[in-house]
Scaffold this motif. Structure first.
Motif, mmCIF file in Angstrom:
data_model
loop_
_atom_site.group_PDB
_atom_site.id
_atom_site.type_symbol
_atom_site.label_atom_id
_atom_site.label_comp_id
_atom_site.label_asym_id
_atom_site.label_seq_id
_atom_site.Cartn_x
_atom_site.Cartn_y
_atom_site.Cartn_z
ATOM 1 N N ARG A 31 5.431 -7.761 28.157
ATOM 2 C CA ARG A 31 6.025 -8.238 26.902
ATOM 3 C C ARG A 31 5.071 -8.080 25.725
ATOM 4 N NH1 ARG A 31 8.149 -13.302 29.425
ATOM 5 N NH2 ARG A 31 6.215 -14.183 28.650
ATOM 6 N N ASN A 32 3.756 -8.220 25.988
ATOM 7 C CA ASN A 32 2.764 -8.091 24.925
ATOM 8 C C ASN A 32 2.277 -6.652 24.748
ATOM 9 O OD1 ASN A 32 2.401 -10.832 23.936
ATOM 10 N ND2 ASN A 32 1.680 -11.272 26.001
ATOM 11 N N GLY A 33 2.847 -5.701 25.474
ATOM 12 C CA GLY A 33 2.486 -4.298 25.320
ATOM 13 C C GLY A 33 1.214 -3.907 26.043
ATOM 14 N N GLY A 34 0.779 -4.687 27.005
ATOM 15 C CA GLY A 34 -0.467 -4.389 27.700
ATOM 16 C C GLY A 34 -0.326 -3.527 28.925
ATOM 17 N N GLU A 35 0.904 -3.159 29.309
ATOM 18 C CA GLU A 35 1.107 -2.353 30.515
ATOM 19 C C GLU A 35 1.420 -0.895 30.204
ATOM 20 O OE1 GLU A 35 0.626 -3.442 33.741
ATOM 21 O OE2 GLU A 35 -0.162 -5.166 32.652
ATOM 22 N N ARG A 36 1.363 -0.509 28.940
ATOM 23 C CA ARG A 36 1.599 0.893 28.584
ATOM 24 C C ARG A 36 0.410 1.740 29.013
ATOM 25 N NH1 ARG A 36 2.946 -0.292 22.809
ATOM 26 N NH2 ARG A 36 4.847 -1.461 23.024
ATOM 27 N N TYR A 37 0.688 2.867 29.610
ATOM 28 C CA TYR A 37 -0.332 3.836 30.031
ATOM 29 C C TYR A 37 -1.304 3.258 31.051
ATOM 30 C CZ TYR A 37 1.476 5.649 25.651
ATOM 31 O OH TYR A 37 2.307 6.039 24.634
ATOM 32 N N VAL A 38 -0.853 2.299 31.854
ATOM 33 C CA VAL A 38 -1.704 1.668 32.861
ATOM 34 C C VAL A 38 -1.293 2.187 34.232
ATOM 35 C CG1 VAL A 38 -2.295 -0.513 33.958
ATOM 36 C CG2 VAL A 38 -2.085 -0.400 31.495
ATOM 37 N N LYS A 39 -2.282 2.609 35.023
ATOM 38 C CA LYS A 39 -1.989 3.099 36.373
ATOM 39 C C LYS A 39 -2.303 2.029 37.420
ATOM 40 C CE LYS A 39 -2.842 7.855 35.126
ATOM 41 N NZ LYS A 39 -3.734 8.980 35.237
#
Length: 175
Positions: A31-39
């Motif tokens: 929700r806070n945008g911290g999982e974008r581009y995370v493997k």
């Protein structure tokens, strides 16, 4: 003899992470945008790493990486599959804002606030405890005797004073 997880002497870190919900924390991070581009280094693993760093009182990413590398055999049991590198930690700290950690704290507090409050709040508070106030007074020294010898004129004893007296009042029923 049964395998109880509520034995005396269980590490604080283990008790802390037992109350965390992996899926809920990853959702908060998303929700806070911290999982974008995370493997692999998701919000839950980031939170576990930062909690470990706070408990161990580490000041740098190098200390965190070195200590976790030394404890690599124990990390799998708490849900961390590999030791995060310094660059990964740095990127995660830049990517995930403090709002993520704030939301995790607020969620944990909301789910546990009944257990955290005192008995006097849960069972109805007596009238006298609502009016009870705790008063404290303390002195804060402003100058050390080595650098500054104090302020003002010399009294007869030859010592000078330099400080502030702080008075505080809190309600006894406040946490």
């Amino acid at each position: 003899m049964g395998k109880s997880t509520h034995f005396f002497g269980q590490p604080v870190y283990g008790q802390l992470i037992k109350s965390l919900d992996h899926d809920k924390i990853v959702e908060i991070s998303r929700r806070n945008g911290g999982e974008r581009y995370v493997k692999t280094f998701d919000g839950f693993t980031h939170l576990l790493t930062m909690l470990y760093a706070v408990i161990m009182r580490f000041d740098s990413l190098r200390e965190i990486e070195a200590a976790m590398t030394a404890e690599v055999r124990k990390l799998h049991h708490i849900g961390i599959d590999r030791v995060p590198k310094r660059s990964t930690l740095s990127d995660a700290n830049a990517r995930r804002s403090e709002k993520f950690f704030e939301d995790v704290y607020r969620d944990l507090y909301e789910s546990n606030k009944d257990r955290l409050s005192s008995d006097s709040r849960r069972n109805g508070t007596e009238e006298w405890i609502k009016r009870l106030r705790i008063i404290d007074s303390t002195t804060i020294t402003l100058f050390s005797n080595v650098i500054f010898k104090g302020v003002g004129r010399h009294p007869k004893t030859g010592k000078k004073k330099g400080g502030i007296k702080v008075h505080s009042v809190i309600h006894a029923n406040e946490g």
